[in-house]
Design an enzyme around this catalytic site. Structure first.
Site, PDB file in Angstrom:
ATOM      1  N   HIS A 130       0.831  -1.209   0.000  1.00  0.00           N
ATOM      2  CA  HIS A 130       0.000   0.000   0.000  1.00  0.00           C
ATOM      3  C   HIS A 130       0.861   1.252   0.000  1.00  0.00           C
ATOM      4  O   HIS A 130       0.598   2.211  -0.716  1.00  0.00           O
ATOM      5  CB  HIS A 130      -0.924   0.008   1.220  1.00  0.00           C
ATOM      6  CG  HIS A 130      -2.232  -0.657   0.969  1.00  0.00           C
ATOM      7  ND1 HIS A 130      -2.352  -2.025   0.904  1.00  0.00           N
ATOM      8  CD2 HIS A 130      -3.462  -0.154   0.706  1.00  0.00           C
ATOM      9  CE1 HIS A 130      -3.617  -2.328   0.652  1.00  0.00           C
ATOM     10  NE2 HIS A 130      -4.307  -1.219   0.513  1.00  0.00           N
TER      11      HIS A 130
ATOM     12  N   LYS B 201     -10.054  -7.613   7.675  1.00  0.00           N
ATOM     13  CA  LYS B 201     -10.765  -7.888   8.916  1.00  0.00           C
ATOM     14  C   LYS B 201     -10.710  -6.658   9.803  1.00  0.00           C
ATOM     15  O   LYS B 201      -9.703  -5.958   9.846  1.00  0.00           O
ATOM     16  CB  LYS B 201     -10.195  -9.121   9.632  1.00  0.00           C
ATOM     17  CG  LYS B 201      -8.799  -8.941  10.208  1.00  0.00           C
ATOM     18  CD  LYS B 201      -8.431 -10.076  11.146  1.00  0.00           C
ATOM     19  CE  LYS B 201      -6.956 -10.091  11.483  1.00  0.00           C
ATOM     20  NZ  LYS B 201      -6.621  -9.617  12.820  1.00  0.00           N
TER      21      LYS B 201
HETATM   22  S1  SF4 Z   1      -5.980 -15.421  14.281  1.00  0.00           S
HETATM   23 FE1  SF4 Z   1      -4.423 -14.460  15.565  1.00  0.00          FE
HETATM   24  S2  SF4 Z   1      -2.524 -14.721  14.469  1.00  0.00           S
HETATM   25 FE2  SF4 Z   1      -4.179 -15.056  13.012  1.00  0.00          FE
HETATM   26  S3  SF4 Z   1      -4.597 -13.066  12.060  1.00  0.00           S
HETATM   27 FE3  SF4 Z   1      -5.944 -13.238  13.818  1.00  0.00          FE
HETATM   28  S4  SF4 Z   1      -4.823 -12.242  15.484  1.00  0.00           S
HETATM   29 FE4  SF4 Z   1      -3.345 -12.714  13.881  1.00  0.00          FE
END
Ligand code: SF4
Lengths: 189, 280
Positions: free
Chosen positions: A37, A102
Site C-alpha cells: 500500500h 478484517k
Molecule cells: S488469528 Fe491471531 S494470528 Fe491469526 S490473524 Fe488473527 S490475530 Fe493474527
C-alpha cells in the site's frame, strides 16, 4: 443463503449487496498489505504508472505463508484492515471498488466507501487454512522483493466473505454489536 | 551437574514451531464446540463452525492454521544444575526457529529493526525469557504470537485505590477497543502486580495456560470468571460481527507489587493462541 458474486465487480452488482450478507466470491482479486500500500500510494503521488490497474478491482489485505511444493498458496487469511486506512481513500479515488480484510475501518474510510459507492468485505481472521483451499491460483505480479507482502493475483472460487460496509455506508462493526450487547458499561460522560 | 547438548534445544524448538502452527490446541477446539451450541448469532455460529473446519483442514492438509505464524516467544526455565554443551544456548534457540520456519513453510514475519523494517527472512530472532529454577531439568515453552491481537495489548499503572473496579474497567476497555482486530473469540491474558515489565511478562505467561483452566487463587479465579462473563456480554462476538462468544477465556497471573502500585497488563490473543511445552 449466501450470495454468489463474480468479478469483475460493477457498481450495479454492488447495489444488491447489503451489510451482513454472506457472499461467495469467484474470480480475480489482488493481494496487498502494509508495504505494498505504501508503495502504491507513493507511486500515485509521483504520478507513476501502477503495476496493476485498480479500476473495478478488489484488494485483499493478505500476506500468505509459503506454499508447499504441491500447494497453490499457503495459509491465506486476512490481516487487520485499519493499518491500510491511511492509504484507502486515495486508492478508491483511483477506481478500486472492493476490499477484503478484517476489522473496523476509520470513519474517513467508511465515508470514502460511501462516496465512491464501493464495498468492504470481512473474511474470517485466523481461518487461513480454510481460505487457502478456496484459492485456485496465485501469482506474484508486482513488488516481488516484498516477499509475503508482494502484490499477488489470485483466482478464487466460492471465497467466503461478509459484507462489512455497503455502498450506503452501513457498517457491520458499528451496528451488529448493539444487537447482542447485554449491558451498558461505564456510561459516557 | 547434568550436561545437555544445545542441539537438543534446537531440535525441540524446531518441532514446537511447526506443531503449534499446524495443530490447533485441543482445548481451544473443545471451546469452539461448546460455543457453537451457545452462540445466539446465526452468523456467529457459522463463523465458529468455520473455525473448526479450518483447524481440520490445517491438520489434514498441512496448511498453517493462520497465515500469521507469529513472532516466536520462548520461555526457558533452566535448572541450576544444568550445564549446556556444544555451543551457545541462545544461538541454538534461534537456529531452531530458523529451521522450523523454513522446513514448516511458515511465514517469516520479523523485521530486523523497528524503524528500518527489513525482513530477516528466517523469522529470527525469537523473544526469549530465561528463568533459573532448582534441579537439573529444562522446561521450554514456545508460543508463536500473531500481531493482529498483540497490537491490541495494553498496560496500565493503576493506583492501588482503583482496586478491582479499576482492573475490570481497563480490561474491558482494552477488549472493546480490540474488537474484531484481535480475531475474536479471543483469549485475554492479564498480568497483575510486579513492576511495569513484570506485569507485561505475566500477561504473556497467562496466555500459556490452556483455555478452560482457572487460577489456583480463589479470588483471582473469581475475577477471571466475572471478567469472562462481562466480556461475553459486550456483543462483539465471533470476528466482531456480533454475538455472545467474544472471549474463550480470561487468564490472570499475579505477582507481589509495590505499596504504591497496581500494574495491570493486558495481552490480547486470538482464537489461534499457540503454545507447546517440552521438558528435557
Ligand atoms: S488469528 Fe491471531 S494470528 Fe491469526 S490473524 Fe488473527 S490475530 Fe493474527
Amino acid at each position: 443463503m449466501p450470495v454468489y458474486l463474480e468479478t469483475p465487480l460493477t457498481k450495479e452488482k454492488l447495489k444488491t449487496l447489503q451489510v451482513g450478507d454472506q457472499v461467495l466470491l469467484s474470480g480475480t482479486i489482488y493481494t496487498a498489505r502494509d508495504a505494498a500500500h505504501k508503495r502504491l500510494v507513493t507511486q500515485i503521488k509521483n504520478k507513476e504508472t501502477l503495476p496493476i490497474s485498480l479500476t473495478n478491482e478488489i484488494i485483499y489485505y493478505m500476506g500468505p505463508s509459503p506454499a508447499r511444493p504441491n500447494q497453490v498458496i499457503g495459509s491465506a487469511g486476512p490481516t487487520t484492515s485499519y493499518r491500510m486506512d491511511a492509504y484507502t481513500p486515495l486508492l478508491l479515488e483511483q477506481g478500486l471498488l472492493g476490499m477484503i480484510g478484517k476489522g473496523k475501518r476509520s470513519e474517513a474510510v467508511r465515508m470514502s466507501i460511501q462516496k465512491h459507492q464501493s464495498i468492504y468485505f470481512a473474511a474470517i481472521g485466523g481461518a487461513g487454512a480454510l481460505l487457502s483451499h478456496r484459492i485456485k491460483s496465485a501469482e506474484m505480479i508486482a513488488y516481488k522483493d516484498l516477499a509475503t507482502e508482494a502484490i499477488r493475483k489470485l483466482v478464487v472460487e466460492d471465497f467466503p466473505i461478509i459484507v462489512a460496509i455497503d455502498i450506503k455506508g452501513n457498517d457491520i462493526y458499528r451496528d451488529s454489536k448493539k444487537k447482542y450487547r447485554k449491558l451498558e458499561l461505564f456510561s459516557k460522560k | 551437574m547434568r550436561s545437555i547438548h544445545v542441539e537438543e534445544i534446537t531440535q525441540v524448538i524446531q518441532e514446537m514451531c511447526v506443531e503449534t502452527n499446524y495443530y490447533l490446541d485441543p482445548h481451544i477446539k473443545k471451546a469452539f464446540y461448546q460455543s457453537v451450541k451457545r452462540e445466539e448469532s446465526p452468523l456467529g455460529k457459522e463463523i465458529l463452525t468455520s473455525l473448526i473446519e479450518n483447524a481440520d483442514i490445517a491438520a489434514n492438509y498441512q496448511i498453517p492454521i493462520c497465515q500469521d505464524t507469529g513472532m516466536v516467544v520462548v520461555f526457558c526455565e533452566i535448572g541450576q544444575e544444568v550445564h549446556f554443551t556444544g555451543g551457545y544456548l541462545e544461538k541454538a534457540i534461534h537456529k531452531g526457529v530458523r529451521q522450523g520456519y523454513a522446513e514448516g513453510y511458515l511465514r517469516k514475519s520479523v523485521v530486523s529493526d523497528p524503524i528500518l523494517r527489513k525482513n530477516t527472512q528466517d523469522n529470527t530472532p525469537a523473544v526469549i525469557h530465561y528463568q533459573i529454577i532448582p534441579g537439573d531439568q529444562v522446561h521450554i515453552t514456545l508460543s508463536p504470537k500473531g500481531f493482529g491481537s498483540e497490537n491490541m495489548s495494553n498496560i496500565y499503572m493503576l493506583a492501588p485505590s482503583e482496586g478491582i473496579a479499576g482492573i475490570k474497567k481497563v480490561v474491558i476497555q482494552t477488549v472493546e477497543k480490540a474488537g474484531a482486530n484481535a480475531c475474536p473469540p479471543m483469549i485475554v491474558g492479564v498480568g497483575l502486580g510486579g513492576t511495569f515489565e513484570k506485569a507485561a511478562i505475566l500477561s504473556k505467561k497467562a496466555l500459556l495456560r490452556s483455555v478452560g483452566t482457572k487460577s489456583s487463587l480463589p479470588h483471582i479465579a473469581a475475577l477471571e470468571e466475572e471478567l469472562l462473563n462481562t466480556i461475553n456480554q459486550l456483543g462483539i462476538g465471533p470476528q466482531g460481527l456480533g454475538g455472545i462468544t467474544t472471549a474463550l477465556g480470561v487468564h490472570i497471573e499475579t505477582y507481589p507489587t509495590h505499596i504504591a502500585g497496581l500494574p495491570v497488563a493486558i495481552n490480547m490473543s486470538c482464537h489461534v493462541t499457540r503454545h507447546a511445552k517440552r521438558t528435557l
